[in-house]
Design a protein around this motif. Structure first.
Motif, PDB file in Angstrom:
ATOM      1  N   HIS A 164     -69.651  49.794 -30.320  1.00 14.67           N
ATOM      2  CA  HIS A 164     -68.572  50.638 -30.846  1.00 14.67           C
ATOM      3  C   HIS A 164     -67.628  49.738 -31.616  1.00 14.67           C
ATOM      4  O   HIS A 164     -67.189  48.703 -31.109  1.00 14.67           O
ATOM      5  CB  HIS A 164     -67.822  51.329 -29.709  1.00 14.67           C
ATOM      6  N   GLN A 165     -67.305  50.124 -32.852  1.00 16.58           N
ATOM      7  CA  GLN A 165     -66.452  49.281 -33.681  1.00 16.58           C
ATOM      8  C   GLN A 165     -65.351  50.092 -34.337  1.00 16.58           C
ATOM      9  O   GLN A 165     -65.432  51.320 -34.452  1.00 16.58           O
ATOM     10  CB  GLN A 165     -67.283  48.591 -34.761  1.00 16.58           C
ATOM     11  N   THR A 166     -64.309  49.390 -34.765  1.00 16.40           N
ATOM     12  CA  THR A 166     -63.220  50.007 -35.500  1.00 16.40           C
ATOM     13  C   THR A 166     -63.771  50.715 -36.719  1.00 16.40           C
ATOM     14  O   THR A 166     -64.549  50.148 -37.482  1.00 16.40           O
ATOM     15  CB  THR A 166     -62.214  48.935 -35.956  1.00 16.40           C
ATOM     16  N   LYS A 167     -63.374  51.956 -36.901  1.00 15.88           N
ATOM     17  CA  LYS A 167     -63.792  52.710 -38.078  1.00 15.88           C
ATOM     18  C   LYS A 167     -62.738  52.575 -39.176  1.00 15.88           C
ATOM     19  O   LYS A 167     -61.535  52.685 -38.919  1.00 15.88           O
ATOM     20  CB  LYS A 167     -63.975  54.191 -37.741  1.00 15.88           C
ATOM     21  N   GLY A 168     -63.217  52.360 -40.398  1.00 19.15           N
ATOM     22  CA  GLY A 168     -62.292  52.269 -41.527  1.00 19.15           C
ATOM     23  C   GLY A 168     -61.238  51.203 -41.306  1.00 19.15           C
ATOM     24  O   GLY A 168     -61.539  50.067 -40.950  1.00 19.15           O
ATOM     25  N   ASN A 169     -59.979  51.573 -41.487  1.00 17.34           N
ATOM     26  CA  ASN A 169     -58.878  50.613 -41.346  1.00 17.34           C
ATOM     27  C   ASN A 169     -57.995  50.943 -40.146  1.00 17.34           C
ATOM     28  O   ASN A 169     -56.789  50.698 -40.158  1.00 17.34           O
ATOM     29  CB  ASN A 169     -58.033  50.593 -42.623  1.00 17.34           C
ATOM     30  N   LEU A 170     -58.580  51.490 -39.086  1.00 12.83           N
ATOM     31  CA  LEU A 170     -57.813  51.830 -37.880  1.00 12.83           C
ATOM     32  C   LEU A 170     -57.553  50.565 -37.062  1.00 12.83           C
ATOM     33  O   LEU A 170     -58.089  50.386 -35.966  1.00 12.83           O
ATOM     34  CB  LEU A 170     -58.562  52.879 -37.053  1.00 12.83           C
TER      35      LEU A 170
END
Length: 497
Positions: A164-170
């Motif tokens: 699971h990774q940060t999506k976009g610039n969140l």
């Protein structure tokens, strides 16, 4: 090189078992259609609120535009908005309940009262993070965070399992908690991006994410306007990711960046891994060369110093700077016991995100667009110009640049440096937009330079000028800070026929 199967889970469970947290009280959530599903009583306890009215379990969101039926709506308040104004909208969309300060009249959903919505969101995310038993990689730095995050996720996906990774610039004080709250119950690892614009922000994010692997890409003049002591202040702020480091944590640092390398001196508890060109780097870069048609791919040769193994990485994107990110990802992967060869092989699956050095044909294939319009600072702009210089396309090289923001007193100097690079380099056309580049151009471009210089006040007017002069074989690099809306220029270039 051993032909590792892409994305196959490693047959050895050593690295996974090493990171399993033996926490008797650990609670495993279930997945909803929109994030981690938490029951109302636990949600109230975790966010430090009072359960006024019970409601069904659900995911937590702060934006009614992404809210789905059955989610809980958490009301945030800021200088220009108040989430409480959207409670009725959330109710009409079928929310399960709300986390807010005031109970609206006639409210018939679940309700948790909190004094501070942001604090509740962050505390809720921190408590969910505490239930996660796999490795959590936290990445910060002035440049390359998103690319490093994407490459690291590719490596861990191949060697550990579901990532699971940060999506976009969140990646800020709101985005990071939301990223954590969307973690699937089946995730084996997290890769989180930690961004900042001022001192103290990384400290808060680190306290929420509690990374087990802490990574710093570099220190460069980004957001430098917030720091009276310049790059040293930026370095101190980035080093906040090391706060609370535990003895079994891993720290991954850029050996080629003096300020980053020195961060390891204060982190005596943890294992330190380094990457870069230096001979003593744990993952050492031996070679980075353009590859593929027109040099649109990048070939990287790496050395795992402890074993003496050499690996080749083929990245299907242009840019010498990608070699450092590849070495970073391999350093993270091998620190979590993913075999070196498997890390290198996995990176061929990396794909750049939109507006981040995305190479694409335009004008029915007659021209090439390098869309790097997502953001800009002096280091990332210099890297992008190097990519443009090395592209072996037949036509003119056109640098399309928008102002770089948050540079403070260094703004004039940094914009002038970039213009000097353009005037001295193999670029035929220099097109700039924004008052900072225009002011610098009046000084730097006084003398004859043999370039075509285009100045514009807005991205729209710049795009119109470029469309009128485009020729077959041209290569356009589009780069600028977010507020300059350089994506509008890229979109116009895509529309060429």
């Amino acid at each position: 090189m051993r032909p590792w199967t892409r994305h196959a889970r490693s047959t050895s469970s050593t690295h996974v078992r090493r990171w399993k947290t033996t926490r008797a009280s650990a609670w495993k959530w279930t997945d909803s259609h929109n994030g981690a599903c938490v029951d109302a009583k636990r949600m109230a306890r975790w966010c430090g609120g009072v359960l006024v009215t019970d409601g069904p379990s659900g995911a937590v969101h702060t934006d009614t535009r992404s809210l789905r039926r059955g989610d809980w709506f958490l009301a945030l308040s800021g200088d220009r908005f108040d989430g409480h104004d959207f409670l009725q909208v959330a109710s009409e969309q079928g929310c399960a309940g709300a986390v807010a300060k005031h109970v609206p009249d006639g409210w018939d959903k679940g309700f948790i009262r909190v004094e501070d919505g942001l604090e509740a969101l962050q505390t809720l995310a921190k408590n969910l993070r505490n239930q996660f038993e796999g490795p959590v990689v936290g990445i910060t730095g002035s440049c390359g965070k998103t690319t490093a995050k994407e490459m690291t996720a590719v490596v861990l996906q191949a060697g550990i399992g579901r990532v699971h990774q940060t999506k976009g610039n969140l990646n800020n004080h709101v985005g990071l908690p939301l990223s954590i709250l969307c973690t699937p119950a089946t995730a084996d690892a997290m890769v989180l991006e930690l961004g900042m614009s001022a001192a103290g922000e990384i400290s808060i994010l680190t306290g929420i994410a509690q990374p087990t692997v802490r990574v710093v890409t570099n220190v460069a003049p980004a957001h430098i306007a917030s720091f009276a002591d310049g790059l040293d202040g930026v370095a101190k702020a980035k080093a906040e990711i090391l706060e609370g480091t535990r003895v079994d944590d891993i720290i991954v640092l850029n050996a080629d960046d003096e300020r980053v390398a020195r961060m390891g001196e204060a982190a005596c508890k943890a294992q330190i891994r380094t990457f870069g060109w230096r001979e003593d780097a744990d993952i050492r870069i031996l070679e980075i060369v353009p590859a593929g048609e027109y040099g649109l791919h990048t070939h990287v040769k790496l050395l795992e110093t402890c074993s003496g193994k050499i690996g080749s990485v083929e990245i299907r994107c242009p840019g010498k700077h990608l070699g450092s990110n590849a070495a970073l990802a391999v350093a993270v992967g091998t620190s979590l016991s993913v075999p070196f060869e498997q890390c290198c092989f996995a990176l061929q699956d990396y794909q750049s995100l939109g507006m981040r050095m995305k190479a694409e044909p335009v004008k029915n294939g007659a021209c090439l667009l390098l869309d790097d319009s997502y953001n800009a600072n002096p280091l990332s702009t210099a890297n992008a110009l190097e990519v443009l210089a090395n592209i072996s396309y037949p036509g003119r090289r056109i640098a399309v640049l928008g102002d770089m923001m948050e540079l403070g007193d260094t703004a004039n100097e940094e914009h002038s440096k970039i213009l000097c690079t353009c005037l001295e380099g193999p670029y035929q056309i220099l097109a700039v937009v924004g008052p900072k580049y225009q002011a610098a151009a009046k000084i730097v471009c006084k003398q004859p330079h043999g370039k075509i210089l285009i100045l514009a006040d807005t991205a729209e007017s710049l795009a119109s000028q470029l469309l009128g002069m485009a020729q077959d074989g041209d290569v356009f690099l589009v780069k600028g800070s977010r507020s300059m809306k350089m994506e509008l220029v890229a979109d116009k270039l895509r529309s060429m026929v």
